[in-house]
Design a protein around this motif. Structure first.
Motif, short mmCIF file in Angstrom:
data_model
loop_
_atom_site.label_atom_id
_atom_site.label_comp_id
_atom_site.label_asym_id
_atom_site.label_seq_id
_atom_site.Cartn_x
_atom_site.Cartn_y
_atom_site.Cartn_z
N GLY A 101 2.76 9.37 2.28
CA GLY A 101 2.86 8.01 2.30
C GLY A 101 1.39 7.16 2.28
N ILE A 102 0.29 7.79 3.19
CA ILE A 102 -0.91 7.15 3.23
C ILE A 102 -1.74 7.37 2.02
CG2 ILE A 102 -3.29 7.45 4.29
CD1 ILE A 102 -1.67 7.85 7.09
N LEU A 103 -1.68 8.97 1.51
CA LEU A 103 -2.15 9.22 0.09
C LEU A 103 -1.50 8.32 -0.93
CD1 LEU A 103 -3.88 11.04 -1.37
CD2 LEU A 103 -2.06 12.66 -1.62
N ALA A 104 -0.33 8.17 -1.32
CA ALA A 104 0.20 7.39 -2.22
C ALA A 104 -0.44 5.80 -1.98
CB ALA A 104 1.70 7.53 -2.10
N THR A 105 -0.49 5.33 -1.00
CA THR A 105 -0.74 3.99 -0.81
C THR A 105 -2.39 3.71 -1.02
OG1 THR A 105 0.65 3.70 0.98
CG2 THR A 105 -1.06 2.03 0.80
N VAL A 106 -3.12 4.66 -0.71
CA VAL A 106 -4.49 4.62 -1.13
C VAL A 106 -4.84 4.59 -2.56
CG1 VAL A 106 -6.91 5.97 -0.68
CG2 VAL A 106 -5.24 5.66 1.17
N ILE A 107 -4.32 5.73 -3.15
CA ILE A 107 -4.27 5.88 -4.77
C ILE A 107 -3.56 4.64 -5.47
CG2 ILE A 107 -3.65 7.09 -6.84
CD1 ILE A 107 -3.04 9.74 -5.00
N GLY A 108 -2.49 3.99 -5.04
CA GLY A 108 -2.08 2.79 -5.57
C GLY A 108 -2.77 1.56 -5.52
N THR A 109 -3.34 1.36 -4.17
CA THR A 109 -4.19 0.35 -3.92
C THR A 109 -5.53 0.32 -4.54
OG1 THR A 109 -3.49 0.29 -1.42
CG2 THR A 109 -5.66 -0.46 -1.99
N LEU A 110 -6.31 1.57 -4.71
CA LEU A 110 -7.35 1.36 -5.45
C LEU A 110 -7.03 1.52 -7.15
CD1 LEU A 110 -9.14 4.67 -4.05
CD2 LEU A 110 -9.56 2.29 -3.50
N TRP A 111 -5.99 2.04 -7.56
CA TRP A 111 -5.36 1.67 -8.98
C TRP A 111 -5.26 0.32 -9.10
CZ3 TRP A 111 -5.42 5.54 -12.86
CH2 TRP A 111 -4.70 5.08 -14.22
N GLY A 112 -4.40 -0.26 -8.03
CA GLY A 112 -4.11 -1.71 -8.50
C GLY A 112 -4.91 -2.75 -8.41
N ALA A 113 -6.00 -2.58 -7.52
CA ALA A 113 -7.17 -3.55 -7.25
C ALA A 113 -8.06 -3.61 -8.50
CB ALA A 113 -8.06 -3.18 -6.07
N VAL A 114 -8.46 -2.25 -9.06
CA VAL A 114 -9.27 -2.20 -10.17
C VAL A 114 -8.54 -2.77 -11.41
CG1 VAL A 114 -10.36 -0.63 -11.93
CG2 VAL A 114 -10.27 -0.12 -9.30
N ALA A 115 -7.25 -2.66 -11.68
CA ALA A 115 -6.39 -3.27 -12.96
C ALA A 115 -6.46 -4.52 -12.78
CB ALA A 115 -5.14 -2.50 -12.97
N GLY A 116 -6.07 -5.17 -11.28
CA GLY A 116 -6.05 -6.66 -11.35
C GLY A 116 -7.26 -7.42 -11.42
N TYR A 117 -8.30 -6.80 -10.87
CA TYR A 117 -9.50 -7.42 -10.96
C TYR A 117 -10.22 -7.30 -12.24
CZ TYR A 117 -14.42 -8.58 -9.69
OH TYR A 117 -15.58 -9.26 -9.44
N PRO A 168 3.19 0.97 -5.03
CA PRO A 168 1.75 0.30 -4.26
C PRO A 168 1.13 -0.49 -5.28
CG PRO A 168 2.44 2.10 -3.55
CD PRO A 168 3.27 2.10 -4.47
N SER A 169 0.73 0.32 -6.44
CA SER A 169 -0.24 -0.27 -7.34
C SER A 169 -0.05 -1.59 -7.90
CB SER A 169 -0.60 0.73 -8.33
OG SER A 169 0.67 0.92 -9.30
N ARG A 170 1.35 -1.58 -8.21
CA ARG A 170 1.88 -2.91 -8.70
C ARG A 170 1.58 -4.21 -7.81
NH1 ARG A 170 7.00 -2.06 -12.48
NH2 ARG A 170 6.17 -4.14 -13.20
N LEU A 171 2.29 -3.71 -6.37
CA LEU A 171 1.94 -4.79 -5.60
C LEU A 171 0.31 -5.21 -5.11
CD1 LEU A 171 4.74 -3.40 -2.83
CD2 LEU A 171 4.98 -5.16 -4.53
N VAL A 172 -0.36 -4.31 -4.99
CA VAL A 172 -1.97 -4.70 -5.12
C VAL A 172 -2.14 -5.23 -6.19
CG1 VAL A 172 -4.04 -3.69 -4.40
CG2 VAL A 172 -2.03 -2.79 -3.31
N ARG A 173 -1.84 -4.87 -7.18
CA ARG A 173 -2.49 -5.75 -8.72
C ARG A 173 -1.90 -7.20 -8.35
NH1 ARG A 173 0.33 -7.32 -13.21
NH2 ARG A 173 -0.83 -7.55 -15.05
N ALA A 174 -0.56 -7.38 -8.12
CA ALA A 174 -0.29 -8.61 -8.22
C ALA A 174 -1.05 -9.66 -6.99
CB ALA A 174 1.35 -8.77 -7.87
N GLU A 175 -1.17 -8.97 -5.97
CA GLU A 175 -2.14 -9.52 -5.07
C GLU A 175 -3.50 -9.73 -5.48
OE1 GLU A 175 -2.08 -11.43 -1.04
OE2 GLU A 175 -0.72 -10.30 -2.15
N THR A 176 -4.19 -8.75 -6.12
CA THR A 176 -5.60 -9.07 -6.67
C THR A 176 -5.53 -10.19 -7.72
OG1 THR A 176 -5.87 -6.80 -6.38
CG2 THR A 176 -7.42 -7.75 -7.71
N LEU A 177 -4.63 -10.10 -8.47
CA LEU A 177 -4.75 -11.31 -9.43
C LEU A 177 -4.59 -12.74 -8.84
CD1 LEU A 177 -1.90 -10.02 -12.04
CD2 LEU A 177 -4.27 -10.38 -12.44
#
Length: 293
Positions: A101-117, A168-177
């Motif tokens: 769960g932590i590994l998936a969240t870390v990967i998804g967070t980085l991916w979503g943050a970069v994509a959204g930013y 997680p990547s989609r959630l973090v991307r939406a927050e980053t936008l």
């Protein structure tokens, strides 16, 4: 000026986190879930030191014994103490679930943050990768990989982490936008701050609520996925086991009246998954600014 720009608004952030903690503490179901998780962690990781059993070698003179004073939850088909087996299997299930769960969240967070930013075509390409991955069920991918190779505990963690980071990547991307258009991010960029600094110092710290909630649900999903795969005989192999493997091993015995081989691991999976979901719901409500009074 620069000292102020290097941090996210501290007073509002601290006050918001304190308010969120108070809101979480008032959620009885979420607190109960937290208590259940802590008790299971103690049971699985501290319990073996208090109730030492041999979970490696078979003992054919102690096969399928009913619960008694000597064996509180009876024994299984090869003579293993079922209470010790529940601790042993729970350690694997919780370790894999938490780490994956932590590994998936870390990967998804980085991916979503970069994509959204980044936005633009970079965002479009990265999110099409996510959409394609979500279209394929994670359980199907896990079953295919498990059929090709026999994963150990570390292998299960890596596989689960690599198939579970999409949501997680989609959630973090939406927050980053939303966050990248805030004044403190725009000001940092105006004075020459790098994109990496904007993401690590502003975007990610202000997305912590979304990240924490996503991680909680990812742990629950990972524990269920491990149970699914092990139930089908494609998880960790003997002498190791997890709660899903115990369910699979005890299924046929349950028809013979040996309920103690299936009820304890089944209840453990239900309680832990429900507890993590309750914690996730409580954190989501606690961080929801629309519900703050």
């Amino acid at each position: 000026m620069s000292a102020v720009l290097h941090t996210t608004p501290p007073v509002e952030a601290v006050a918001g986190h304190r308010l969120s903690l108070r809101r979480f503490a008032r959620n009885r179901l979420a607190v109960a879930g937290l208590v259940v998780v802590v008790l299971f962690l103690l049971f699985c990781f501290v319990g073996p030191f208090l109730h030492s059993t041999d979970q490696t070698h078979t003992n054919l003179t102690q096969v399928n014994l009913a619960p008694s004073g000597a064996h509180l939850l009876g024994t299984d088909a090869v003579g293993h103490d079922e209470l010790g087996r529940l601790m042993f299997g729970g350690k694997v299930s919780l370790l894999v679930g938490l780490a994956a769960g932590i590994l998936a969240t870390v990967i998804g967070t980085l991916w979503g943050a970069v994509a959204g930013y980044a936005g633009g075509w970079i965002d479009a390409v990265m999110m099409r990768v996510v959409d394609a991955g979500i279209a394929i069920p994670a359980l199907f991918i896990l079953l295919v990989v498990s059929a090709i190779t026999t994963p150990d505990t570390l292998g299960l963690i890596v596989i689960l982490g690599l198939v579970s980071w999409l949501v997680p990547s989609r959630l973090v991307r939406a927050e980053t936008l939303t966050l990248k258009s805030r004044d403190y991010v725009l000001t940092l960029r105006a004075i020459g701050g790098t994109h990496g600094r904007a993401i690590t110092r502003h975007i990610l710290p202000n997305s912590v609520s979304t990240i924490v909630v996503a991680a909680t649900f990812q742990v629950a999903d990972a524990i269920l996925l491990v149970a699914y795969v092990s139930y089908l005989g494609l998880g960790v192999q003997p002498p190791s086991t997890d709660w899903g493997g115990m369910l699979s091993a005890g299924l046929t015995a349950a028809y013979s009246g040996r309920w103690w081989l299936i009820v304890p691991p089944g209840l453990a999976i239900i309680l832990v998954v429900c507890a993590f979901n309750a914690i996730g719901d409580g954190l989501r409500d606690a961080f929801d600014v629309r519900g703050r009074g």
